[in-house]
Design a protein around this motif. Sequence first.
Motif, PDB file in Angstrom:
ATOM      1  N   MET A   1       0.841  -1.195   0.000  1.00 15.82           N
ATOM      2  CA  MET A   1       0.000   0.000   0.000  1.00 15.82           C
ATOM      3  C   MET A   1       0.883   1.255   0.000  1.00 15.82           C
ATOM      4  N   ILE A   2       0.741   2.101  -1.017  1.00 18.81           N
ATOM      5  CA  ILE A   2       1.569   3.303  -1.088  1.00 18.81           C
ATOM      6  C   ILE A   2       0.975   4.440  -0.250  1.00 18.81           C
ATOM      7  N   LEU A   3      -0.363   4.421  -0.121  1.00 15.82           N
ATOM      8  CA  LEU A   3      -1.057   5.529   0.535  1.00 15.82           C
ATOM      9  C   LEU A   3      -2.262   4.994   1.301  1.00 15.82           C
ATOM     10  N   GLU A   4      -2.369   5.382   2.556  1.00 17.45           N
ATOM     11  CA  GLU A   4      -3.515   4.941   3.361  1.00 17.45           C
ATOM     12  C   GLU A   4      -4.000   6.102   4.232  1.00 17.45           C
ATOM     13  N   ILE A   5      -5.239   6.493   3.998  1.00 16.86           N
ATOM     14  CA  ILE A   5      -5.848   7.600   4.741  1.00 16.86           C
ATOM     15  C   ILE A   5      -7.070   7.057   5.462  1.00 16.86           C
ATOM     16  N   GLN A   6      -7.116   7.241   6.774  1.00 13.10           N
ATOM     17  CA  GLN A   6      -8.193   6.666   7.581  1.00 13.10           C
ATOM     18  C   GLN A   6      -8.779   7.724   8.514  1.00 13.10           C
ATOM     19  N   LEU A  22     -12.529  18.822   5.951  1.00 12.80           N
ATOM     20  CA  LEU A  22     -12.561  17.387   5.635  1.00 12.80           C
ATOM     21  C   LEU A  22     -13.191  16.648   6.804  1.00 12.80           C
ATOM     22  N   LYS A  23     -14.078  15.697   6.473  1.00 15.36           N
ATOM     23  CA  LYS A  23     -14.842  15.014   7.518  1.00 15.36           C
ATOM     24  C   LYS A  23     -14.701  13.497   7.351  1.00 15.36           C
ATOM     25  N   ASP A  24     -13.878  12.894   8.183  1.00 15.34           N
ATOM     26  CA  ASP A  24     -13.722  11.427   8.211  1.00 15.34           C
ATOM     27  C   ASP A  24     -13.441  10.841   6.828  1.00 15.34           C
ATOM     28  N   VAL A  25     -12.439  11.391   6.164  1.00 17.77           N
ATOM     29  CA  VAL A  25     -12.068  10.925   4.827  1.00 17.77           C
ATOM     30  C   VAL A  25     -11.209   9.667   4.944  1.00 17.77           C
ATOM     31  N   SER A  26     -11.597   8.626   4.209  1.00 17.40           N
ATOM     32  CA  SER A  26     -10.842   7.368   4.207  1.00 17.40           C
ATOM     33  C   SER A  26     -10.727   6.837   2.778  1.00 17.40           C
ATOM     34  N   PHE A  27      -9.511   6.517   2.351  1.00 14.77           N
ATOM     35  CA  PHE A  27      -9.304   5.781   1.105  1.00 14.77           C
ATOM     36  C   PHE A  27      -7.856   5.299   1.079  1.00 14.77           C
ATOM     37  N   SER A  28      -7.568   4.379   0.204  1.00 14.70           N
ATOM     38  CA  SER A  28      -6.205   3.862   0.085  1.00 14.70           C
ATOM     39  C   SER A  28      -5.827   3.735  -1.377  1.00 14.70           C
ATOM     40  N   MET A  29      -4.542   3.588  -1.619  1.00 14.23           N
ATOM     41  CA  MET A  29      -4.026   3.508  -2.985  1.00 14.23           C
ATOM     42  C   MET A  29      -2.868   2.528  -3.013  1.00 14.23           C
ATOM     43  N   GLU A  30      -2.928   1.611  -3.938  1.00  8.99           N
ATOM     44  CA  GLU A  30      -1.862   0.618  -4.092  1.00  8.99           C
ATOM     45  C   GLU A  30      -0.733   1.202  -4.942  1.00  8.99           C
ATOM     46  N   GLU A  31       0.464   0.677  -4.749  1.00 12.37           N
ATOM     47  CA  GLU A  31       1.589   1.071  -5.593  1.00 12.37           C
ATOM     48  C   GLU A  31       1.279   0.728  -7.042  1.00 12.37           C
ATOM     49  N   GLY A  32       1.551   1.664  -7.952  1.00 10.85           N
ATOM     50  CA  GLY A  32       1.292   1.434  -9.370  1.00 10.85           C
ATOM     51  C   GLY A  32      -0.103   1.792  -9.827  1.00 10.85           C
ATOM     52  N   LEU A 188       3.275   6.802 -18.323  1.00 15.16           N
ATOM     53  CA  LEU A 188       4.079   6.709 -17.097  1.00 15.16           C
ATOM     54  C   LEU A 188       3.490   5.681 -16.141  1.00 15.16           C
ATOM     55  N   ASN A 189       2.154   5.679 -16.040  1.00 11.97           N
ATOM     56  CA  ASN A 189       1.503   4.698 -15.182  1.00 11.97           C
ATOM     57  C   ASN A 189       1.717   3.277 -15.708  1.00 11.97           C
ATOM     58  N   ASP A 190       1.675   3.127 -17.041  1.00 13.32           N
ATOM     59  CA  ASP A 190       1.945   1.813 -17.644  1.00 13.32           C
ATOM     60  C   ASP A 190       3.366   1.340 -17.317  1.00 13.32           C
ATOM     61  N   GLU A 191       4.273   2.303 -17.112  1.00 13.42           N
ATOM     62  CA  GLU A 191       5.660   1.980 -16.740  1.00 13.42           C
ATOM     63  C   GLU A 191       5.798   1.674 -15.249  1.00 13.42           C
ATOM     64  N   GLY A 192       4.698   1.862 -14.490  1.00 12.36           N
ATOM     65  CA  GLY A 192       4.731   1.537 -13.064  1.00 12.36           C
ATOM     66  C   GLY A 192       4.695   2.724 -12.126  1.00 12.36           C
ATOM     67  N   VAL A 193       4.599   3.950 -12.673  1.00 12.92           N
ATOM     68  CA  VAL A 193       4.547   5.142 -11.822  1.00 12.92           C
ATOM     69  C   VAL A 193       3.165   5.252 -11.170  1.00 12.92           C
ATOM     70  N   SER A 194       3.132   5.462  -9.846  1.00 11.33           N
ATOM     71  CA  SER A 194       1.869   5.680  -9.125  1.00 11.33           C
ATOM     72  C   SER A 194       1.440   7.125  -9.335  1.00 11.33           C
TER      73      SER A 194
END
Length: 226
Positions: A1-6, A22-32, A188-194
């Motif tokens: 997990m590159i990014l995790e907001i809870q 901002l009010k109870d914002v939660s989401f995550s993002m995987e590498e790539g 760039l994303n196809d090359e693996g850039v998040s």
Amino acid sequence: MILEIQDVCKDYYQGKMVVPVLKDVSFSMEEGEYVAIMGPSGSGKTTLMNIIGCLDTATSGTFLLDGQDIRKCSDNERSDIRLNKIGFVFQSFQLLPRQTALENVELPLTYAKIPKKERRERAKAALERVGLGDRLDFKPTQLSGGQKQRVAIARALVNNPKILLADEPTGALDTKSGEQVMELFKNLNDEGVSVLMITHDSEIAAHAKKVITIRDGQILSGGGSL
């Protein structure tokens, strides 16, 4: 997990009055991943971007970037994270007008105290990567809007960041230049850039592989994979 907001909240104060942005914002993002955060003006997306970019801190909640708890970091540690782990792309390019494309791209490497010879080589490679290998010595005034944004993207990439953070990256561009910049992000994303992009434009957001919608400081349940 590159990014995790809870459960992230951000409040501002006007006198004694608390204004929740901002009010109870939660989401995550995987590498790539390639994620767009979309919302209208006043939705809280810029505040959220500033927190993700370590330019501002949350009032409460958890924010992990590359496994690091950002709320526990000192100002100096956050500055190091901005330099080494985040590549910023701004709507207004933020290029130094008297510096060449090559010198603009070298700038983060200068701050990182990379030796001059290596700086030059890496900056040149980054400009070649975005299709500007023939514009190394051009100053911003000699470049089109689309070319300026590609210089900015090269500068964002030159430190090999963990995440590319783009704020309304086509906002100052004509339609054709905007399409070329979006194609570059896809490559760039196809090359693996998040890539994490902030936008108010649903057509631009549709280029991402996942869209998160924010309104009135809250993530809407409609956000998800396209």
